[in-house]
Design an enzyme around this catalytic site. Structure first.
Site, PDB file in Angstrom:
ATOM      1  N   PHE A 113      29.209  47.225  58.237  1.00  0.00           N
ATOM      2  CA  PHE A 113      30.198  46.041  58.779  1.00  0.00           C
ATOM      3  C   PHE A 113      30.227  44.790  58.059  1.00  0.00           C
ATOM      4  CE2 PHE A 113      29.991  49.646  61.780  1.00  0.00           C
ATOM      5  CZ  PHE A 113      31.170  49.675  62.339  1.00  0.00           C
ATOM      6  N   ALA A 114      31.112  44.407  57.366  1.00  0.00           N
ATOM      7  CA  ALA A 114      31.111  43.044  56.898  1.00  0.00           C
ATOM      8  C   ALA A 114      32.124  42.260  57.203  1.00  0.00           C
ATOM      9  CB  ALA A 114      30.943  43.408  55.388  1.00  0.00           C
ATOM     10  N   VAL A 115      31.635  41.496  58.513  1.00  0.00           N
ATOM     11  CA  VAL A 115      32.654  40.749  59.471  1.00  0.00           C
ATOM     12  C   VAL A 115      32.315  39.458  59.285  1.00  0.00           C
ATOM     13  CG1 VAL A 115      33.662  40.447  61.566  1.00  0.00           C
ATOM     14  CG2 VAL A 115      33.183  42.643  60.894  1.00  0.00           C
ATOM     15  N   TYR A 118      29.403  37.577  57.003  1.00  0.00           N
ATOM     16  CA  TYR A 118      28.456  38.688  56.584  1.00  0.00           C
ATOM     17  C   TYR A 118      29.408  39.323  55.180  1.00  0.00           C
ATOM     18  CZ  TYR A 118      25.350  38.736  60.188  1.00  0.00           C
ATOM     19  OH  TYR A 118      24.177  38.194  61.094  1.00  0.00           O
ATOM     20  N   ASP A 202      22.985  48.310  58.231  1.00  0.00           N
ATOM     21  CA  ASP A 202      23.462  46.761  58.263  1.00  0.00           C
ATOM     22  C   ASP A 202      23.776  46.280  56.867  1.00  0.00           C
ATOM     23  OD1 ASP A 202      23.144  46.376  60.720  1.00  0.00           O
ATOM     24  OD2 ASP A 202      21.461  45.155  60.654  1.00  0.00           O
ATOM     25  N   VAL A 203      24.667  45.383  56.803  1.00  0.00           N
ATOM     26  CA  VAL A 203      25.028  44.890  55.432  1.00  0.00           C
ATOM     27  C   VAL A 203      24.212  43.790  54.782  1.00  0.00           C
ATOM     28  CG1 VAL A 203      26.650  43.225  56.300  1.00  0.00           C
ATOM     29  CG2 VAL A 203      27.196  44.273  54.072  1.00  0.00           C
ATOM     30  N   TYR A 227       7.857  45.893  65.421  1.00  0.00           N
ATOM     31  CA  TYR A 227       7.252  46.335  66.634  1.00  0.00           C
ATOM     32  C   TYR A 227       6.231  47.523  66.466  1.00  0.00           C
ATOM     33  CZ  TYR A 227      10.753  42.978  68.272  1.00  0.00           C
ATOM     34  OH  TYR A 227      11.535  42.023  68.682  1.00  0.00           O
ATOM     35  N   GLU A 294      21.984  48.087  69.980  1.00  0.00           N
ATOM     36  CA  GLU A 294      20.291  48.743  69.867  1.00  0.00           C
ATOM     37  C   GLU A 294      19.616  49.043  70.933  1.00  0.00           C
ATOM     38  OE1 GLU A 294      17.835  46.707  66.616  1.00  0.00           O
ATOM     39  OE2 GLU A 294      17.005  45.792  68.230  1.00  0.00           O
TER      40      GLU A 294
END
Length: 345
Positions: A113-115, A118, A202-203, A227, A294
């Site tokens: 997703f490159a919105v 991004y 993730d992009v 974590y 997430e």
């Protein structure tokens, strides 16, 4: 007292035997009926995407180093309590795995997703994917963006391609995050007869090392790099009981990344559909989980255990120094100014 004759006793035993056989027959038919009903129910719930079994991997004519069950990584855990492999550098033979999967001519879909701003990370993502992600295999990258005219042209190797899909812009980055599961679900319903596996990445990340057939599985989760050394009481799970993403302090296994997950199409479809349903139920109740999709993904993977778990090598963070057990960083989120790239930060 009347004493029964031998013939009477024999007849009675025969009658009881027939009655018992009849009861067992009816019970067996009932079990089969319920089994079909349960299978049909799950199939309907997954929009007629059957959960197929993994195919057999054949190694005839392959030459590779002899494996050992005595020599290997001792500094990390390589299997979960439910016996799913945890993939680290040094726990697999890439030559053997590629040789096992290549004859199957598998195809891998990727969503990114490159919105908004991004879009600036997309070119580096695509270029490094060509160098490291399932090299030599069929890969189809699906780019979701509100700026299709700004998608860079990157030369793809044979068997690899890019498809651009337009999506609306958003004023809140949380809304962009929330819609991912819906779009992934819809895409899988289109691809169900054409692809074998899917990874959702993730992009704003780059590949630095091999990511290949060792990552394949039914449902694949990636351990969050921030974590994995912590107790689960410190994980940023959704802690409000009124949310569908809620996990109590004593619940949970690991904290999984929302920025990298995947598996067989059927399994990822079921997860995306469930997370979308729960997210929308929360929205109707006026609540948004702490980390959007997430948070819902982590609850789903606590209930539906991943069949393969990828170590933090598969999504590190550029700003973090490498820990001793991280021999190789394969995929890593780039350092960035969230206040500058996110619309409402």
């Amino acid at each position: 007292m009347r004493v029964m004759s031998g013939k009477t006793v024999t007849a009675t035993l025969l009658l009881l035997s027939f009655l018992l056989l009849g009861v067992l027959y009816c019970y067996q038919n009932y079990r089969v009926s319920v089994s079909f009903e349960l299978n049909d129910s799950r199939q309907t719930d997954s929009d007629v995407l059957p959960l197929s079994e993994e195919f057999h991997l054949e190694a005839e004519h392959l030459r590779y180093q002899q494996p050992s069950i005595l020599i290997g990584r001792t500094d990390v855990v390589t299997v979960t309590p439910w016996l799913a492999p945890v993939v680290w550098d040094g726990t697999f033979d890439p030559v053997l795995l590629d040789g096992l999967y290549r004859p199957r001519n598998i195809s891998v879909a990727v969503t990114v997703f490159a919105v908004g701003k991004y879009i600036r990370f997309l070119e580096a993502f695509l270029l490094t994917a060509e160098q490291h992600f399932f090299v030599g295999f069929n890969v189809h990258v699906y780019i979701f963006t509100d700026r299709p005219n700004e998608v860079p042209r990157v030369h793809m190797a044979p068997g690899r391609q890019v498809t651009v899909r337009s999506v609306p812009s958003s004023r809140r980055w949380q809304e962009i995050s929330a819609r991912r599961m819906e779009l992934i679900q819809t895409l899988i319903e289109e691809l169900r007869n054409h692809k074998d596996y899917i990874f959702c990445l993730d992009v704003d990340s780059r590949f630095h090392g091999r990511w290949g057939t060792e990552s394949l599985g039914g449902l694949v989760g990636v351990i969050h790099p921030g974590y994995y050394r912590d107790q689960r009481t410190k994980f940023p799970y959704e802690r409000r009981p009124e949310s569908r993403a809620y996990l109590a302090p004593e619940d949970g296994d690991f904290y999984y990344c929302g920025g990298a997950f995947g598996g067989r199409l059927q399994e990822v479809h079921l997860m995306a559909k469930t997370c979308r349903r729960d997210f929308e139920a929360d929205a109707r109740g006026g609540i948004e989980a702490a980390w959007q999709e997430e948070s819902h993904l982590n609850r789903y993977m606590w209930i539906h255990k991943p069949t393969k778990v990828l170590s933090p090598e598969y999504l590190w963070q550029d700003f973090k120094s490498r820990e001793p057990e991280i021999r190789l960083v394969r995929f890593s989120g780039v350092a960035k100014n969230y206040a500058e790239i996110r619309p409402n930060t």
